[in-house]
Design an enzyme around this catalytic site. Structure first.
Site, PDB file in Angstrom:
ATOM      1  N   SER A  61       0.820  -1.216   0.000  1.00 36.79           N
ATOM      2  CA  SER A  61       0.000   0.000   0.000  1.00 36.79           C
ATOM      3  C   SER A  61       0.853   1.264   0.000  1.00 36.79           C
ATOM      4  CB  SER A  61      -0.914   0.022   1.227  1.00 36.79           C
ATOM      5  OG  SER A  61      -1.685  -1.144   1.291  1.00 36.79           O
TER       6      SER A  61
HETATM    7  N1  SAH Z   1      -0.195  -5.304   4.096  1.00 41.45           N
HETATM    8  C1  SAH Z   1       0.445  -5.585   2.844  1.00 41.45           C
HETATM    9  C2  SAH Z   1      -0.464  -5.231   1.681  1.00 41.45           C
HETATM   10  C3  SAH Z   1      -0.801  -6.453   0.982  1.00 41.45           C
HETATM   11  S1  SAH Z   1      -1.967  -6.365  -0.337  1.00 41.45           S
HETATM   12  C4  SAH Z   1       1.792  -4.919   2.708  1.00 41.45           C
HETATM   13  O1  SAH Z   1       2.158  -4.109   3.583  1.00 41.45           O
HETATM   14  O2  SAH Z   1       2.521  -5.223   1.768  1.00 41.45           O
HETATM   15  C5  SAH Z   1      -3.212  -7.439   0.278  1.00 41.45           C
HETATM   16  C6  SAH Z   1      -2.805  -8.835   0.594  1.00 41.45           C
HETATM   17  O3  SAH Z   1      -3.962  -9.502   1.085  1.00 41.45           O
HETATM   18  C7  SAH Z   1      -2.299  -9.645  -0.592  1.00 41.45           C
HETATM   19  O4  SAH Z   1      -1.043 -10.159  -0.301  1.00 41.45           O
HETATM   20  C8  SAH Z   1      -3.352 -10.753  -0.722  1.00 41.45           C
HETATM   21  O5  SAH Z   1      -2.820 -11.987  -1.146  1.00 41.45           O
HETATM   22  C9  SAH Z   1      -3.871 -10.842   0.684  1.00 41.45           C
HETATM   23  N2  SAH Z   1      -5.182 -11.467   0.832  1.00 41.45           N
HETATM   24  C10 SAH Z   1      -6.288 -11.345   0.050  1.00 41.45           C
HETATM   25  N3  SAH Z   1      -7.300 -12.090   0.530  1.00 41.45           N
HETATM   26  C11 SAH Z   1      -6.842 -12.698   1.658  1.00 41.45           C
HETATM   27  C12 SAH Z   1      -7.404 -13.589   2.610  1.00 41.45           C
HETATM   28  N4  SAH Z   1      -8.671 -14.037   2.540  1.00 41.45           N
HETATM   29  N5  SAH Z   1      -6.633 -14.007   3.639  1.00 41.45           N
HETATM   30  C13 SAH Z   1      -5.349 -13.601   3.766  1.00 41.45           C
HETATM   31  N6  SAH Z   1      -4.759 -12.752   2.890  1.00 41.45           N
HETATM   32  C14 SAH Z   1      -5.486 -12.303   1.852  1.00 41.45           C
END
Ligand code: SAH
Length: 213
Positions: A61
């Site tokens: 993000s």
């Molecule tokens: N917090 C992260 C942002 C990641 S983007 C950072 O600082 O880099 C969102 C993430 O959520 C992705 O990696 C995606 O694979 C994950 N995601 C989506 N649905 C999910 C679920 N049901 N359970 C766990 N992770 C999930």
């Protein structure tokens, strides 16, 4: 590249400049080396005012969004925090600077493994990562003082509300596939209150209580 000075400018312009006030959040984001959470080819852009790709069609993000969500959790230092969507591990590291223990759930194995390696090499001992569908939460360690969901959901998964402690706070982007509202939920003794913080765009929360793939 002078990452230290890029990082300082990010905190000054993107965070303080837009109203992030919690000193602890500003210090944490001034400390965590964001450039080490993206691939080498993207490092020069790591402190820019935008999200960046991290592989598997997912993103880290924008710094301001990380700060705003983190500030909304009102962490003082002794909390247990649940994060859904480990991704690169950057948000987990920021949280780990601000609370006692972070439990982070990621559904994509390759991302979780990379995040684990990075966080280990940076010496973060207070982050546990599980590869699972985070829409179920992480029941074994519930209740949590704060919950942060870093992917967009159609609505707030009930299991996450259940796993939030009384007195706890949750932030989660709610909306359709293309745009969402960042919602803050507070669980009091007398029930739940929700506040809309701002518009936002996140990748999809994919899972049993989220979007279907
Ligand atoms: N917090 C992260 C942002 C990641 S983007 C950072 O600082 O880099 C969102 C993430 O959520 C992705 O990696 C995606 O694979 C994950 N995601 C989506 N649905 C999910 C679920 N049901 N359970 C766990 N992770 C999930």
């Amino acid at each position: 590249m002078d990452y230290e000075s890029d990082k300082k400018i990010m905190v000054e312009e993107q965070l303080i400049g837009r109203g992030i006030r919690d000193r602890r959040v500003l210090d944490a984001m001034g400390k965590v080396p964001r450039h080490l959470f993206v691939e080498e080819a993207l490092r020069s852009r790591a402190y820019g005012d935008h999200p960046l790709p991290i592989g598997e069609k997912q993103t880290i993000s924008q710094p301001y969004m990380v700060a705003l969500m983190t500030e909304s959790l009102e962490l003082k230092g002794d909390e247990k925090v649940l994060e859904i969507g480990t991704g690169s591990g950057y948000q987990s590291a920021v949280l780990a600077e601000l609370c006692e223990k972070v439990y982070s759930v990621e559904r994509i194995k390759s991302l979780a493994v990379k995040a684990r390696d990075r966080l280990d090499s940076l010496g973060y001992l207070n982050i546990a990562i599980k590869i699972f569908d985070g829409t179920y939460g992480w029941i074994e360690h519930a209740p949590y003082d704060a919950i942060i969901v870093t992917a967009g959901a159609p609505d707030i998964p009930k299991s996450l509300i259940d796993q939030l402690a009384v007195g706890g706070r949750m932030v989660i982007p709610i909306g359709d596939e293309f745009s969402q509202t960042l919602v803050k939920l507070e669980k009091g003794r007398d029930g739940i209150t929700t506040t809309n913080i701002c518009g936002c765009v996140f990748v999809k929360l994919v899972g049993n209580h989220g979007w279907k793939e």
